[in-house]
Scaffold this motif. Structure first.
Motif, PDB file in Angstrom:
ATOM      1  N   THR A 189       0.822  -1.205   0.000  1.00  0.00           N
ATOM      2  CA  THR A 189       0.000   0.000   0.000  1.00  0.00           C
ATOM      3  C   THR A 189       0.856   1.254   0.000  1.00  0.00           C
ATOM      4  O   THR A 189       2.004   1.241   0.462  1.00  0.00           O
ATOM      5  CB  THR A 189      -0.915   0.015   1.236  1.00  0.00           C
ATOM      6  N   ASN A 190       0.294   2.347  -0.512  1.00  0.00           N
ATOM      7  CA  ASN A 190       0.971   3.638  -0.382  1.00  0.00           C
ATOM      8  C   ASN A 190       0.620   4.326   0.937  1.00  0.00           C
ATOM      9  O   ASN A 190       1.123   5.409   1.225  1.00  0.00           O
ATOM     10  CB  ASN A 190       0.668   4.554  -1.572  1.00  0.00           C
ATOM     11  N   ALA A 191      -0.243   3.686   1.727  1.00  0.00           N
ATOM     12  CA  ALA A 191      -0.616   4.182   3.065  1.00  0.00           C
ATOM     13  C   ALA A 191      -1.164   5.603   3.027  1.00  0.00           C
ATOM     14  O   ALA A 191      -1.007   6.370   3.973  1.00  0.00           O
ATOM     15  CB  ALA A 191       0.568   4.099   4.037  1.00  0.00           C
ATOM     16  N   SER A 192      -1.856   5.934   1.962  1.00  0.00           N
ATOM     17  CA  SER A 192      -2.411   7.285   1.838  1.00  0.00           C
ATOM     18  C   SER A 192      -3.741   7.436   2.550  1.00  0.00           C
ATOM     19  O   SER A 192      -4.153   8.554   2.875  1.00  0.00           O
ATOM     20  CB  SER A 192      -2.575   7.642   0.360  1.00  0.00           C
ATOM     21  N   THR A 193      -4.430   6.308   2.759  1.00  0.00           N
ATOM     22  CA  THR A 193      -5.725   6.377   3.430  1.00  0.00           C
ATOM     23  C   THR A 193      -5.964   5.104   4.229  1.00  0.00           C
ATOM     24  O   THR A 193      -5.773   4.002   3.731  1.00  0.00           O
ATOM     25  CB  THR A 193      -6.864   6.587   2.419  1.00  0.00           C
ATOM     26  N   TRP A 210       1.754  -6.284   6.256  1.00  0.00           N
ATOM     27  CA  TRP A 210       1.725  -5.013   5.540  1.00  0.00           C
ATOM     28  C   TRP A 210       3.086  -4.694   4.935  1.00  0.00           C
ATOM     29  O   TRP A 210       4.117  -4.849   5.578  1.00  0.00           O
ATOM     30  CB  TRP A 210       1.341  -3.873   6.483  1.00  0.00           C
ATOM     31  N   GLU A 211       3.071  -4.236   3.693  1.00  0.00           N
ATOM     32  CA  GLU A 211       4.257  -3.709   3.035  1.00  0.00           C
ATOM     33  C   GLU A 211       3.911  -2.303   2.545  1.00  0.00           C
ATOM     34  O   GLU A 211       3.032  -2.137   1.702  1.00  0.00           O
ATOM     35  CB  GLU A 211       4.677  -4.581   1.851  1.00  0.00           C
ATOM     36  N   VAL A 212       4.591  -1.318   3.091  1.00  0.00           N
ATOM     37  CA  VAL A 212       4.340   0.070   2.719  1.00  0.00           C
ATOM     38  C   VAL A 212       5.396   0.513   1.716  1.00  0.00           C
ATOM     39  O   VAL A 212       6.593   0.334   1.932  1.00  0.00           O
ATOM     40  CB  VAL A 212       4.370   0.982   3.960  1.00  0.00           C
ATOM     41  N   SER A 213       4.949   1.070   0.614  1.00  0.00           N
ATOM     42  CA  SER A 213       5.862   1.527  -0.442  1.00  0.00           C
ATOM     43  C   SER A 213       6.282   2.965  -0.184  1.00  0.00           C
ATOM     44  O   SER A 213       5.460   3.872  -0.187  1.00  0.00           O
ATOM     45  CB  SER A 213       5.189   1.428  -1.815  1.00  0.00           C
ATOM     46  N   VAL A 214       7.570   3.159   0.020  1.00  0.00           N
ATOM     47  CA  VAL A 214       8.107   4.506   0.221  1.00  0.00           C
ATOM     48  C   VAL A 214       9.624   4.425   0.089  1.00  0.00           C
ATOM     49  O   VAL A 214      10.228   3.440   0.494  1.00  0.00           O
ATOM     50  CB  VAL A 214       7.710   5.077   1.606  1.00  0.00           C
ATOM     51  N   PHE A 221       9.799  12.813  -1.431  1.00  0.00           N
ATOM     52  CA  PHE A 221       8.650  11.896  -1.388  1.00  0.00           C
ATOM     53  C   PHE A 221       7.508  12.454  -2.229  1.00  0.00           C
ATOM     54  O   PHE A 221       6.892  11.734  -3.023  1.00  0.00           O
ATOM     55  CB  PHE A 221       8.193  11.703   0.060  1.00  0.00           C
ATOM     56  N   GLU A 222       7.212  13.732  -2.065  1.00  0.00           N
ATOM     57  CA  GLU A 222       6.074  14.342  -2.754  1.00  0.00           C
ATOM     58  C   GLU A 222       6.305  14.422  -4.261  1.00  0.00           C
ATOM     59  O   GLU A 222       5.342  14.392  -5.040  1.00  0.00           O
ATOM     60  CB  GLU A 222       5.800  15.717  -2.156  1.00  0.00           C
ATOM     61  N   TYR A 223       7.550  14.507  -4.689  1.00  0.00           N
ATOM     62  CA  TYR A 223       7.846  14.482  -6.124  1.00  0.00           C
ATOM     63  C   TYR A 223       7.672  13.063  -6.663  1.00  0.00           C
ATOM     64  O   TYR A 223       6.987  12.844  -7.667  1.00  0.00           O
ATOM     65  CB  TYR A 223       9.274  14.959  -6.379  1.00  0.00           C
ATOM     66  N   ILE A 224       8.282  12.096  -5.998  1.00  0.00           N
ATOM     67  CA  ILE A 224       8.249  10.706  -6.472  1.00  0.00           C
ATOM     68  C   ILE A 224       6.838  10.150  -6.408  1.00  0.00           C
ATOM     69  O   ILE A 224       6.377   9.480  -7.337  1.00  0.00           O
ATOM     70  CB  ILE A 224       9.211   9.835  -5.642  1.00  0.00           C
ATOM     71  N   GLY A 228       1.190  12.969  -3.431  1.00  0.00           N
ATOM     72  CA  GLY A 228       1.181  12.651  -2.011  1.00  0.00           C
ATOM     73  C   GLY A 228       1.714  13.789  -1.154  1.00  0.00           C
ATOM     74  O   GLY A 228       2.469  14.644  -1.622  1.00  0.00           O
ATOM     75  N   VAL A 229       1.322  13.764   0.109  1.00  0.00           N
ATOM     76  CA  VAL A 229       1.768  14.770   1.080  1.00  0.00           C
ATOM     77  C   VAL A 229       2.542  14.041   2.173  1.00  0.00           C
ATOM     78  O   VAL A 229       1.999  13.144   2.832  1.00  0.00           O
ATOM     79  CB  VAL A 229       0.578  15.540   1.682  1.00  0.00           C
ATOM     80  N   TRP A 230       3.784  14.383   2.369  1.00  0.00           N
ATOM     81  CA  TRP A 230       4.649  13.655   3.286  1.00  0.00           C
ATOM     82  C   TRP A 230       4.091  13.609   4.707  1.00  0.00           C
ATOM     83  O   TRP A 230       4.084  12.558   5.350  1.00  0.00           O
ATOM     84  CB  TRP A 230       6.050  14.261   3.307  1.00  0.00           C
ATOM     85  N   SER A 231       3.605  14.724   5.216  1.00  0.00           N
ATOM     86  CA  SER A 231       3.117  14.759   6.596  1.00  0.00           C
ATOM     87  C   SER A 231       1.932  13.808   6.791  1.00  0.00           C
ATOM     88  O   SER A 231       1.816  13.141   7.825  1.00  0.00           O
ATOM     89  CB  SER A 231       2.727  16.182   7.000  1.00  0.00           C
ATOM     90  N   GLU A 232       1.063  13.730   5.780  1.00  0.00           N
ATOM     91  CA  GLU A 232      -0.072  12.812   5.861  1.00  0.00           C
ATOM     92  C   GLU A 232       0.401  11.367   5.818  1.00  0.00           C
ATOM     93  O   GLU A 232      -0.091  10.513   6.573  1.00  0.00           O
ATOM     94  CB  GLU A 232      -1.045  13.082   4.711  1.00  0.00           C
TER      95      GLU A 232
END
Length: 364
Positions: A189-193, A210-214, A221-224, A228-232
């Motif tokens: 997951t991108n763990a965005s929500t 769980w495997e979080v992609s980052v 982070f926000e460019y790649i 996405g918003v890093w703080s979120e």
């Protein structure tokens, strides 16, 4: 014999209807738009893959595992699946018997990661004005086929797109929980929500990984992982670590993370991710993001070698990335600049500002 259970037990379906034995396979064995799932799984293409494995030859669709195992056999999907299927009798003369499931019902995703494409991101598809998904009718019979076999599934792999946003995953999980609540649920997951019904349903299962992609922090982070918003993301990662014991990180090593991947991994470790649950994988596509486009590869190799705790998964995978850098590659810096500049124009970004070391690394 190269033993791999997936040509006999695995099923991976992509949003455009392409059917594979596993998600990392380089070629499909058929497509739901033209054939039934039953006919695809035991067709001549899949049988050819089985035949090659049985005589100790790597089939072309399995090139990714072959490449990974040249660096380290322990990191390949084949090795992982052999452990998962230890108690499964792989009959090399038999027909397909489903035990591993990876269904990408659609390309629904709220990110357009720089290395992704419309095939697996609706955000990318919208940006480029293309359509991908095979259509609802092509997946109805697939549901019937797979849902009838859920009691025997050993692993359901949820990826995407973004699996926590793909609505069909809720129905899959509801039916799976009724007949197989101990099934391993593995999620990338991108763990965005995390605040939705799919996440809530996953919490009812007993065996979740769980495997979080980052692979970057802050503005990088926000460019790649645009938009996405890093703080979120960071808040959601902390929430995952609060809710679950088994949370890992999957990091992509490529041009934009060439000299920052170690610091990112150590920062994630400081948040509570075990170093044995942080894995780094070099990517080869798209070619303009291949890290080997860098002029001075000795510089980035030396950077990777500064991390000396090789006993951890993080350390071993960084060592594999260093070995990857030595493999032959045709550099194309002009294509790097052209491709990133086009992305920047569409998104009002600036890769040189966000990744200031690239000027020196690429000699531009």
């Amino acid at each position: 014999m190269i033993k791999c259970p997936l040509p006999w037990t695995g099923l991976a379906v992509e949003p455009d209807g392409a059917v594979k034995n596993c998600a990392i396979s380089r070629r499909s064995i058929g497509n739901l738009q033209y054939s039934s799932i039953e006919s695809i799984l035991d067709n001549n293409i899949n049988q050819g893959i089985r035949d090659s494995l049985s005589i100790d030859q790597w089939p072309k669709p399995c090139a990714q595992c072959e490449r990974v195992e040249q660096l380290d056999p322990l990191f390949s999907n084949r090795t992982y699946q052999l452990k998962l299927h230890q108690d499964v009798d792989i009959n090399y003369a038999g027909s397909h018997s489903l035990t591993q499931l990876d269904l990408r019902w659609s390309n629904t995703c709220n990110y357009a990661c720089v290395y992704c494409s419309p095939a697996l991101s609706s955000q990318w598809a919208s940006e480029l004005g293309v359509k991908v998904n095979a259509g609802r009718d092509n997946f109805i019979k697939l549901k019937d086929y797979t849902f009838d076999r859920l009691a025997n599934i050993k692993e359901v792999y949820l990826a995407g797109g973004e699996p926590l946003l793909i609505k069909e995953n809720l129905e899959l999980l509801e039916k799976l929980h009724q007949v197989n609540p101990d099934c391993l649920i593995r999620i990338t997951t991108n763990a965005s929500t995390l605040k939705n019904k799919i996440y809530n349903k996953i919490q009812e299962f007993n065996n979740v990984k769980w495997e979080v992609s980052v692979e970057a922090t802050g503005a990088q982070f926000e460019y790649i992982r645009y938009p996405g918003v890093w703080s979120e993301f960071e808040d959601n990662l902390k929430q995952l670590l609060t809710d679950w014991d088994n949370v890992g990180i999957t990091m992509n090593y490529f041009l934009l993370t060439a000299d920052s991947i170690i610091e990112t991994g150590l920062y994630l470790n400081s948040l509570g991710i075990d170093l044995n649950r942080i894995a780094v994988h070099p990517i080869t596509g798209p070619t303009f993001l291949d890290v080997r486009n860098i002029k001075d590869l000795d510089h980035v190799t030396n950077y990777l070698n500064t991390y000396t705790e090789q006993a951890t998964t993080f350390g071993k995978s960084l060592d594999n990335c260093a070995k990857f850098l030595a493999k032959p590659f045709d550099k194309d810096v002009a294509n790097v600049v052209y491709s990133l500049s086009n992305i920047d124009k569409r998104r009002n970004l600036n890769f040189i500002t966000t990744f200031p070391n690239l000027n020196r690394l690429l000699d531009i």
